[in-house]
Design an enzyme around this catalytic site. Sequence first.
Site, mmCIF file in Angstrom:
data_model
loop_
_atom_site.group_PDB
_atom_site.id
_atom_site.type_symbol
_atom_site.label_atom_id
_atom_site.label_comp_id
_atom_site.label_asym_id
_atom_site.label_seq_id
_atom_site.Cartn_x
_atom_site.Cartn_y
_atom_site.Cartn_z
ATOM 1 N N GLU A 290 0.796 -1.225 0.000
ATOM 2 C CA GLU A 290 0.000 0.000 0.000
ATOM 3 C C GLU A 290 0.831 1.278 0.000
ATOM 4 O O GLU A 290 0.544 2.196 0.779
ATOM 5 C CB GLU A 290 -0.929 -0.027 1.212
ATOM 6 C CG GLU A 290 -0.245 0.051 2.598
ATOM 7 C CD GLU A 290 0.155 -1.288 3.201
ATOM 8 O OE1 GLU A 290 0.388 -2.245 2.432
ATOM 9 O OE2 GLU A 290 0.248 -1.370 4.436
ATOM 10 N N HIS A 314 -8.156 -4.012 -1.162
ATOM 11 C CA HIS A 314 -7.392 -4.132 0.078
ATOM 12 C C HIS A 314 -6.339 -3.028 0.181
ATOM 13 O O HIS A 314 -6.292 -2.295 1.169
ATOM 14 C CB HIS A 314 -6.735 -5.521 0.145
ATOM 15 C CG HIS A 314 -5.889 -5.731 1.357
ATOM 16 N ND1 HIS A 314 -6.368 -6.326 2.506
ATOM 17 C CD2 HIS A 314 -4.599 -5.406 1.627
ATOM 18 C CE1 HIS A 314 -5.412 -6.358 3.418
ATOM 19 N NE2 HIS A 314 -4.317 -5.810 2.906
ATOM 20 N N GLU A 315 -5.515 -2.899 -0.851
ATOM 21 C CA GLU A 315 -4.443 -1.891 -0.787
ATOM 22 C C GLU A 315 -5.030 -0.481 -0.757
ATOM 23 O O GLU A 315 -4.512 0.397 -0.059
ATOM 24 C CB GLU A 315 -3.469 -2.056 -1.956
ATOM 25 C CG GLU A 315 -2.848 -3.452 -2.091
ATOM 26 C CD GLU A 315 -2.270 -4.036 -0.802
ATOM 27 O OE1 GLU A 315 -1.870 -3.255 0.084
ATOM 28 O OE2 GLU A 315 -2.236 -5.276 -0.664
ATOM 29 N N HIS A 318 -6.096 0.455 2.694
ATOM 30 C CA HIS A 318 -4.984 0.890 3.548
ATOM 31 C C HIS A 318 -4.784 2.411 3.502
ATOM 32 O O HIS A 318 -4.118 2.963 4.380
ATOM 33 C CB HIS A 318 -3.680 0.229 3.103
ATOM 34 C CG HIS A 318 -3.401 -1.100 3.737
ATOM 35 N ND1 HIS A 318 -3.356 -1.276 5.102
ATOM 36 C CD2 HIS A 318 -3.097 -2.310 3.183
ATOM 37 C CE1 HIS A 318 -3.048 -2.557 5.352
ATOM 38 N NE2 HIS A 318 -2.902 -3.204 4.209
ATOM 39 N N GLU A 337 -3.876 -4.430 9.409
ATOM 40 C CA GLU A 337 -4.354 -5.427 8.458
ATOM 41 C C GLU A 337 -5.781 -5.921 8.716
ATOM 42 O O GLU A 337 -6.543 -6.130 7.772
ATOM 43 C CB GLU A 337 -3.387 -6.611 8.383
ATOM 44 C CG GLU A 337 -1.987 -6.235 7.876
ATOM 45 C CD GLU A 337 -1.966 -5.655 6.453
ATOM 46 O OE1 GLU A 337 -2.960 -5.814 5.724
ATOM 47 O OE2 GLU A 337 -0.943 -5.034 6.092
ATOM 48 N N ASP A 394 8.634 -9.635 10.807
ATOM 49 C CA ASP A 394 8.127 -10.493 9.740
ATOM 50 C C ASP A 394 7.564 -11.807 10.301
ATOM 51 O O ASP A 394 6.632 -12.381 9.749
ATOM 52 C CB ASP A 394 9.272 -10.779 8.756
ATOM 53 C CG ASP A 394 8.745 -11.122 7.371
ATOM 54 O OD1 ASP A 394 7.842 -10.421 6.912
ATOM 55 O OD2 ASP A 394 9.227 -12.104 6.782
ATOM 56 N N TYR A 402 -4.751 -10.553 9.874
ATOM 57 C CA TYR A 402 -5.705 -10.290 8.796
ATOM 58 C C TYR A 402 -7.093 -10.845 9.123
ATOM 59 O O TYR A 402 -8.086 -10.122 9.134
ATOM 60 C CB TYR A 402 -5.224 -10.946 7.493
ATOM 61 C CG TYR A 402 -3.996 -10.303 6.890
ATOM 62 C CD1 TYR A 402 -2.732 -10.603 7.375
ATOM 63 C CD2 TYR A 402 -4.098 -9.407 5.832
ATOM 64 C CE1 TYR A 402 -1.591 -10.033 6.811
ATOM 65 C CE2 TYR A 402 -2.959 -8.834 5.261
ATOM 66 C CZ TYR A 402 -1.716 -9.152 5.759
ATOM 67 O OH TYR A 402 -0.610 -8.576 5.208
HETATM 68 N N1 BES Z 1 1.000 -4.382 3.832
HETATM 69 C C1 BES Z 1 0.752 -5.670 3.312
HETATM 70 C C2 BES Z 1 1.980 -6.365 2.832
HETATM 71 C C3 BES Z 1 3.050 -6.567 3.901
HETATM 72 C C4 BES Z 1 2.719 -7.005 5.156
HETATM 73 C C5 BES Z 1 4.365 -6.323 3.593
HETATM 74 C C6 BES Z 1 3.710 -7.173 6.106
HETATM 75 C C7 BES Z 1 5.352 -6.500 4.537
HETATM 76 C C8 BES Z 1 5.019 -6.914 5.807
HETATM 77 C C9 BES Z 1 -0.264 -5.625 2.174
HETATM 78 O O1 BES Z 1 -1.265 -4.697 2.356
HETATM 79 C C10 BES Z 1 -0.956 -6.951 2.149
HETATM 80 O O2 BES Z 1 -1.603 -7.269 3.106
HETATM 81 N N2 BES Z 1 -0.825 -7.683 1.066
HETATM 82 C C11 BES Z 1 -1.489 -8.963 0.891
HETATM 83 C C12 BES Z 1 -2.715 -8.737 0.086
HETATM 84 C C13 BES Z 1 -3.966 -9.262 0.533
HETATM 85 C C14 BES Z 1 -4.256 -9.630 1.906
HETATM 86 C C15 BES Z 1 -5.152 -8.923 -0.310
HETATM 87 C C16 BES Z 1 -0.553 -9.857 0.115
HETATM 88 O O3 BES Z 1 0.473 -9.382 -0.364
HETATM 89 O O4 BES Z 1 -0.840 -11.032 -0.019
HETATM 90 ZN ZN ZN Z 2 -2.608 -5.249 3.894
#
Ligand code: BES
Ligand code: ZN
Length: 630
Positions: A290, A314-315, A318, A337, A394, A402
Site C-alpha cells: 500500500e 485491500h491496498e 490501507h 491489516e 516479519d 488479517y
Molecule cells: N501491507 C501488506 C503487505 C506486507 C505485510 C508487507 C507485512 C510487509 C510486511 C499488504 O497490504 C498486504 O496485506 N498484502 C497482501 C494482500 C492481501 C491480503 C489482499 C498480500 O500481499 O498477499
Molecule cells: Zn494489507
Amino acid sequence: MMHRVVGLLTLVALISCGGPKESNQDTEVKEEKALIHSFARPSEAKVKHLNLIASVDFENRVLNAKAHYDIETSDDAQKIVFDTRNLSIAKVFVDSTETKDWWIGPKVEFLGQALEITITPQAKRVSIEYVTTDGAEALQWLNPQQTAGKVQPFLFTQSQAILARTWIPCQDSPGIRYTYEATITVPSGLMALMSASNPTEIDSSGVYHFEMNQPIPSYLMALAVGDLVFQSVGANTGVYAEPSMIEATAFEFEDMQKMLESAESIYGKYAWDQYDVLLLPPSFPFGGMENPRLTFATPTILAGDKSLTALVAHELAHSWSGNLVTNRTWDDFWLNEGFTVYFERRIMEDVYGKEYADMLTLLGRQDLDKELKALADSPDDTHLKLDLEGRDPDDGMSDIAYEKGYFFLRTMEENVGRGKFDQFLNEHFSDNAFQTIITEEFLTHLKEDLLLNDEAKYKELKIDEWVYGPGLPDNCIEVSSTLFEQVNAQVGDFLAEDGKAAAIDTANWTTHQWLHFLRQLPANIGIVKMKDLDNRFSLTKTGNSEIAAEWFLRSIENSYSLADDAIEEFLIRVGRRKFLMPIYTALAEADLTKERATAIYAQARPNYHSVSSNSIDELLDYKGDGHTSK
Ligand code: BES
Ligand code: ZN
C-alpha cells in the site's frame, strides 16, 4: 569510512536513559513501546522532513545518495539516531557543515545498526551521504530478462516492515512520520516512481522530482524504476505498467475509480489526491503493498476477468487503515491489516454485492482455520496483540492479524449494528488521521464510544479474549455462502465412487467457487480423478494464479506428476511468497529428502526478492551454491 563503534554498554545506556527530562512518564512509556524495532530516540531528536537526492546505478546495482533531514530537537538534545542496515555511510553534515562526530553501532540481528550523530538543540538539519550495498534487502534489481519487455532493467523497493533502513538511513518505526521530497536520477529512457506525486511520462533527462506532503512512516517509502507507461482509468485513478502489460492492466483494474468512490462513501474522503497501481514484474514478493498514492502490485492478479481485484480494494483500503491511521508498533499490526481486510470486504460488497463478499469471507475463514492449526504449538502468535520484542516483525505477520482481526471487527459490527459501527469507524479515521495508535488506545475508544462504557457488554463480547487470548472466541460470527453451497453439492457428487468430472456443472463459476471446490478435494483423491478433472477443465494450464496455486497443492499431495512441469515453471517465474511457501512446503512434505524442492529452488532463487528467499532458505534449510547470506 568507518567511525568509532559504539560499545554495547553505551547502547544499553542509551536505551535505558530514555527521552528528555521534561517528558512525562506516559510519553516515555509510549515511546519505549513504539521503538521495539528501531534504534531511534525521537523524543530527543526526530526527522520531520526528508529531501532525498539519489541516482540509480543499474550497472553496479547501488543507489548513490545524499539525504537531507529537517529535524525537531528537544531542549537538551545531544544526538540524533537513525536506523541503518548494510548501508555504506560516507559523510555526515550538521547544518551544512561536515562533522566527524558520528558513530555506527554494533550489528543487531535483523535490526541493523544505529547511526548516531552528535548535534546541539539548535541543529535544524542533518545530511548523510551514503551508498547502498548488496545487503540492501529492500531492493530488488532485475535484469531485462526478468521483466515483461526483456530490454530494460528494473528496480523496485519493498520497505515494510523494517527494510527501509537498508536503502535510506531513517527513523524506521511506524510510529514516526515525516514528509518527503526526492530527486531521483535514472538512466535515460526509464521512468522513476515513488510513494509520492508521480510523473505520467518518461522524462528524457532521467531526472525526476517527487513530493509527499503528508507525513508518512518510513515503511511506506518506495521507489520503482523501469520502462513504464501510465494510463488513467478514472478521475483520480490510474495504472502504471510496462508497455506490453498496460492494456491488460487497465482492463483488469477498470473498476478502481468505483472502488475509490465506494470507499469514500463508507469512511470519508480519500486523503492522498491520486490513487494509482503499479504493476510489477512477477518477482514482487507480495500480492500488493500500500505505498501511498501508488500501490505496488503483483502481476499474478491479472486473471483476465477482474476476479482477483479484491487485492486492489485491500491496498486502497490501507489509504485509511494503515496509511492514515497507523499501527504505532508491529505488535499492533492487526490494527493495520484486520481493519483493512474488514474495509476491503465492505468495498467489495458495495461494488460487487453481498454474495461476492461472502465468498471472500468464507475463503478467509478457511485461511484462518488453517493458520490456527499451523500455530497450534505457538498459541501466543494467535493473539491479535503480539509481542515481537527481540523477534523479526516479519515472524508475526501471519493470517491472524488479517483474518482474526477481520472476524473480530465483523463480530463487533453484527453486535452493535452496521450504522453505529460505521459511525464509530468514521470517527476513528478522522480523529486519528496522520497519527499512530496502539491496540490499547483502540480498545479504550471502542469501550467508551461504541459501547458507551457498558462493562457488561464489553465482557459479553469477549473483547479481551479476542485481543489478548489464543484461538478464536466462541462468539465469532458464522458466515455462509449460497454460491459455495452449490459447490459443496458438486464436490459431494464428484467424490462419490462413480463421480465424473463430466457431470460437474461449473457454468458461471467464479474464481472463488473454483478455489472453494479445489480446497474441498482431499489429499488422497487419487490420480484417476485428478486426471479426469484436468482433462475436463485444463487446470494445469490455467492462467489464473490463485486457481493454479491451489491445483498445484492438490497435484503434489496426490502425486499427480502431469502437473510437475507447470509447477516448476510457476515456481521459477513467480516470486510471490504467499504462493511459494505452501507449494515448497508441500513439495518438502511429499519428498522428505527435499531433493526436488531444493533443485527447483536452486534455479528459482535468483528471481526472488530477499523477503521470499529468506523465508524459503529457512523452510528448506537451504545453503546452496552461490548463496550469499545477506
Ligand atoms: N501491507 C501488506 C503487505 C506486507 C505485510 C508487507 C507485512 C510487509 C510486511 C499488504 O497490504 C498486504 O496485506 N498484502 C497482501 C494482500 C492481501 C491480503 C489482499 C498480500 O500481499 O498477499
Ligand atoms: Zn494489507
